[in-house]
Design a protein around this motif. Structure first.
Motif, mmCIF file in Angstrom:
data_model
loop_
_atom_site.group_PDB
_atom_site.id
_atom_site.type_symbol
_atom_site.label_atom_id
_atom_site.label_comp_id
_atom_site.label_asym_id
_atom_site.label_seq_id
_atom_site.Cartn_x
_atom_site.Cartn_y
_atom_site.Cartn_z
ATOM 1 N N ILE A 132 63.109 42.605 -7.365
ATOM 2 C CA ILE A 132 63.045 43.912 -6.722
ATOM 3 C C ILE A 132 63.077 43.767 -5.210
ATOM 4 N N ARG A 133 63.445 44.833 -4.564
ATOM 5 C CA ARG A 133 63.402 44.926 -3.109
ATOM 6 C C ARG A 133 62.011 45.409 -2.713
ATOM 7 N N LEU A 134 61.297 44.632 -1.902
ATOM 8 C CA LEU A 134 59.948 45.027 -1.509
ATOM 9 C C LEU A 134 60.006 46.164 -0.505
ATOM 10 N N PRO A 147 67.218 41.402 2.372
ATOM 11 C CA PRO A 147 65.848 41.902 2.537
ATOM 12 C C PRO A 147 64.837 41.017 1.818
ATOM 13 N N GLU A 148 63.566 41.251 2.101
ATOM 14 C CA GLU A 148 62.495 40.562 1.387
ATOM 15 C C GLU A 148 62.484 41.032 -0.065
ATOM 16 N N THR A 149 62.410 40.080 -0.991
ATOM 17 C CA THR A 149 62.449 40.422 -2.408
ATOM 18 C C THR A 149 61.292 39.752 -3.139
ATOM 19 N N ALA A 150 61.062 40.207 -4.357
ATOM 20 C CA ALA A 150 60.036 39.602 -5.207
ATOM 21 C C ALA A 150 60.555 39.544 -6.634
ATOM 22 N N ASP A 151 60.311 38.414 -7.282
ATOM 23 C CA ASP A 151 60.584 38.280 -8.712
ATOM 24 C C ASP A 151 59.295 38.599 -9.459
ATOM 25 N N LEU A 152 59.346 39.603 -10.319
ATOM 26 C CA LEU A 152 58.188 39.997 -11.121
ATOM 27 C C LEU A 152 58.375 39.483 -12.542
ATOM 28 N N TYR A 153 57.366 38.777 -13.042
ATOM 29 C CA TYR A 153 57.394 38.278 -14.414
ATOM 30 C C TYR A 153 56.508 39.196 -15.255
ATOM 31 N N GLY A 194 53.106 37.797 -13.183
ATOM 32 C CA GLY A 194 53.442 36.761 -12.209
ATOM 33 C C GLY A 194 54.349 37.324 -11.131
ATOM 34 N N ILE A 195 54.243 36.777 -9.931
ATOM 35 C CA ILE A 195 55.033 37.249 -8.790
ATOM 36 C C ILE A 195 55.480 36.052 -7.956
ATOM 37 N N LYS A 196 56.738 36.070 -7.536
ATOM 38 C CA LYS A 196 57.247 35.084 -6.580
ATOM 39 C C LYS A 196 57.993 35.841 -5.491
ATOM 40 N N VAL A 197 57.506 35.738 -4.254
ATOM 41 C CA VAL A 197 58.077 36.479 -3.132
ATOM 42 C C VAL A 197 59.033 35.575 -2.358
ATOM 43 N N THR A 198 60.196 36.119 -2.014
ATOM 44 C CA THR A 198 61.181 35.414 -1.198
ATOM 45 C C THR A 198 61.280 36.104 0.152
ATOM 46 N N ALA A 199 61.074 35.338 1.224
ATOM 47 C CA ALA A 199 61.081 35.904 2.573
ATOM 48 C C ALA A 199 62.468 36.424 2.932
ATOM 49 N N PRO A 200 62.528 37.411 3.820
ATOM 50 C CA PRO A 200 63.837 37.955 4.212
ATOM 51 C C PRO A 200 64.649 36.933 5.002
ATOM 52 N N GLU A 201 65.949 37.014 4.847
ATOM 53 C CA GLU A 201 66.873 36.197 5.615
ATOM 54 C C GLU A 201 67.913 37.107 6.241
ATOM 55 N N ARG A 202 68.736 36.537 7.094
ATOM 56 C CA ARG A 202 69.747 37.343 7.766
ATOM 57 C C ARG A 202 70.652 38.018 6.735
ATOM 58 N N GLY A 203 70.671 39.327 6.776
ATOM 59 C CA GLY A 203 71.512 40.089 5.867
ATOM 60 C C GLY A 203 70.942 40.269 4.480
#
Length: 210
Positions: free
Chosen positions: A152-154, A199-205, A188-197
């Protein structure tokens, strides 16, 4: 379960052992900043049988906040029998104490293959406790293990503090042409920090909500 002075059992290990017994409980460590002192606080949260957060489900839609999803189904990750192996009693010559074999007779009768699972509990020598471990582990791993996940998009309504929250997942695409509308609990949650182009996202289990 009993722990003696000198066992040097790690707190995390002890909590995991206690949580694996019947009826079991879930645990997590919430980390936040104290609004008064500004110091980082780590709070151990326990809840039996599961952690539940919020009274209303969080809505997740595709198209919408959901970027992708996965519903993996893998029978080899589960099991139809379980045994728990304990430690060897002081002076014992017969080896480690073993639980009785717990068997999912209904799954075997339905045609599931026999898949044996086992676990180790080296500081436990009580057979009744090991039997409880085996029953609990078989209940968690029986049959086909399915762990749905969504990316998902945080945003303001979807934050990393979703663990234990019930979500209502609605998907309408080529795979769900009639539409999926189901409730799940975030485990469960795994957050991925935003990068150029990106957005910050999260994988929800997820797991199916009661």
């Amino acid at each position: 379960m009993a722990y003696s002075d000198g066992d040097e059992t790690l707190v995390e290990e002890a909590i995991g052992q206690l949580a694996a017994m019947e009826p079991g409980f879930e645990h997590r460590i919430a980390v936040y900043r104290d609004p008064v002192t500004g110091r980082r606080v780590r709070l151990l949260q326990l809840s039996s049988p599961t952690i539940r957060v919020g009274s209303q489900p969080v809505m997740l839609d595709l198209p919408g906040d959901v970027l992708s999803y996965s519903f993996p189904r893998d029978a080899t990750r589960g099991g139809t029998t379980a045994r728990a192996r304990g430690g060897t009693p002081d002076g014992g010559a017969g080896g480690p104490v073993m639980s009785g074999e717990q068997v999912a007779e209904d799954l075997l009768a339905a045609g599931f293959p026999r898949l044996d699972t086992s676990s180790d509990h080296s500081n436990v020598t009580d057979k009744a406790t090991l039997d409880a471990f085996a029953r609990s582990e078989l209940a968690a791993l029986r049959g086909t293990v399915v762990i749905p996940s969504v990316r998902i998009r945080l945003g303001s309504g979807t934050t990393p503090a979703l663990l234990g929250t019930t979500v209502r997942l609605r998907i309408k695409d080529v795979w769900f042409s009639e539409g999926l509308d189901a409730r799940y609990r975030v485990v469960g949650i795994k957050v991925t920090a935003p990068e150029r182009g990106r957005p910050e996202t999260a994988d929800l289990y997820l797991e199916e909500a009661d």
